[in-house]
Design a protein around this motif. Structure first.
Motif, PDB file in Angstrom:
ATOM      1  N   UNK A  57       0.807  -0.945   0.086  1.00 29.82           N
ATOM      2  CA  UNK A  57      -0.256   0.118  -0.014  1.00 29.82           C
ATOM      3  C   UNK A  57       0.944   1.214   0.008  1.00 29.82           C
ATOM      4  N   UNK A  58       1.539   1.356  -0.785  1.00 24.95           N
ATOM      5  CA  UNK A  58       3.100   1.777  -0.863  1.00 24.95           C
ATOM      6  C   UNK A  58       3.888   2.518   0.428  1.00 24.95           C
ATOM      7  N   UNK A  59       3.340   1.660   1.334  1.00 27.47           N
ATOM      8  CA  UNK A  59       4.916   1.684   2.706  1.00 27.47           C
ATOM      9  C   UNK A  59       5.838   0.799   2.548  1.00 27.47           C
ATOM     10  N   UNK A  75      10.851   5.508  17.457  1.00 25.03           N
ATOM     11  CA  UNK A  75      10.453   6.219  16.222  1.00 25.03           C
ATOM     12  C   UNK A  75       9.844   6.280  15.356  1.00 25.03           C
ATOM     13  N   UNK A  76       8.798   5.475  15.763  1.00 26.69           N
ATOM     14  CA  UNK A  76       7.177   6.726  15.543  1.00 26.69           C
ATOM     15  C   UNK A  76       6.832   5.665  14.316  1.00 26.69           C
ATOM     16  N   UNK A  77       7.500   4.197  14.600  1.00 24.88           N
ATOM     17  CA  UNK A  77       7.005   3.555  13.384  1.00 24.88           C
ATOM     18  C   UNK A  77       5.528   2.804  13.475  1.00 24.88           C
ATOM     19  N   UNK A  78       5.161   2.149  12.859  1.00 26.42           N
ATOM     20  CA  UNK A  78       3.816   1.216  12.705  1.00 26.42           C
ATOM     21  C   UNK A  78       4.113  -0.517  12.565  1.00 26.42           C
ATOM     22  N   UNK A  79       3.656  -1.261  12.562  1.00 29.42           N
ATOM     23  CA  UNK A  79       3.592  -2.479  12.213  1.00 29.42           C
ATOM     24  C   UNK A  79       2.562  -2.895  10.246  1.00 29.42           C
ATOM     25  N   UNK A  80       3.254  -3.893  10.248  1.00 23.72           N
ATOM     26  CA  UNK A  80       2.896  -4.143   9.083  1.00 23.72           C
ATOM     27  C   UNK A  80       1.522  -4.952   9.493  1.00 23.72           C
ATOM     28  N   UNK A  81       0.076  -5.377   9.300  1.00 27.36           N
ATOM     29  CA  UNK A  81      -1.259  -5.830   9.628  1.00 27.36           C
ATOM     30  C   UNK A  81      -1.986  -6.115   8.155  1.00 27.36           C
ATOM     31  N   UNK A  90      -0.761  -9.296  12.824  1.00 29.62           N
ATOM     32  CA  UNK A  90       0.529  -8.427  12.595  1.00 29.62           C
ATOM     33  C   UNK A  90       1.860  -9.129  12.191  1.00 29.62           C
ATOM     34  N   UNK A  91       2.684  -9.197  11.206  1.00 29.61           N
ATOM     35  CA  UNK A  91       3.631  -9.596  10.921  1.00 29.61           C
ATOM     36  C   UNK A  91       4.763  -8.680  11.899  1.00 29.61           C
TER      37      UNK A  91
END
Length: 134
Positions: A57-59, A75-81, A90-91
């Protein structure tokens, strides 16, 4: 049985997806040989034959493990779900920090964390396979 709801995030067009993949290749190229393969509606990224990232999805999502995930979280990142009929999954891939997407120098420490995580995962998998054969 009802279908899972579609994500509110729209997928990029084919041209946009190709541009994102090319940008990721440019960011990672100073670190080694980069191969990008289309898969599951996105892309998989290999660095020197280690699977270190996915684009969905472009990320860009980089490989993590127990050793590296806190750095991404801090760092404020988010998991791929993703969602299936069985629920949300969640991976072990987390989005790259926004500033890492700017230059190869900014990406390098994050890509090296992903590469180290992928190397540890590959070693653990090889160990499990050896034990099964014994």
């Amino acid at each position: 049985m009802s279908r899972p709801e579609k994500s509110a995030i729209s997928s990029p067009s084919a041209a946009e997806a190709a541009g994102i993949a090319a940008h990721c290749r440019d960011l990672l190229a100073p670190l080694g040989t980069v191969r990008i393969r289309r898969m599951f509606g996105g892309h998989g990224i290999y660095l020197d034959d280690l699977f270190i990232a996915i684009i969905a999805a472009g990320t860009l999502y980089l490989k993590t493990d127990a050793t590296s995930v806190e750095r991404f979280r801090d760092a404020g990142c988010r998991p791929f779900e993703y969602e299936t009929r069985d629920g949300r999954h969640t991976m072990s891939y987390w989005s790259a920090p926004e500033e890492a997407m700017e230059t190869p120098e900014a990406m390098a420490p994050w890509a090296l964390l992903a590469s180290d995580s992928a190397r540890r995962a590959a070693a653990a998998s090889a160990g499990r396979q050896r034990r099964r054969r014994s």
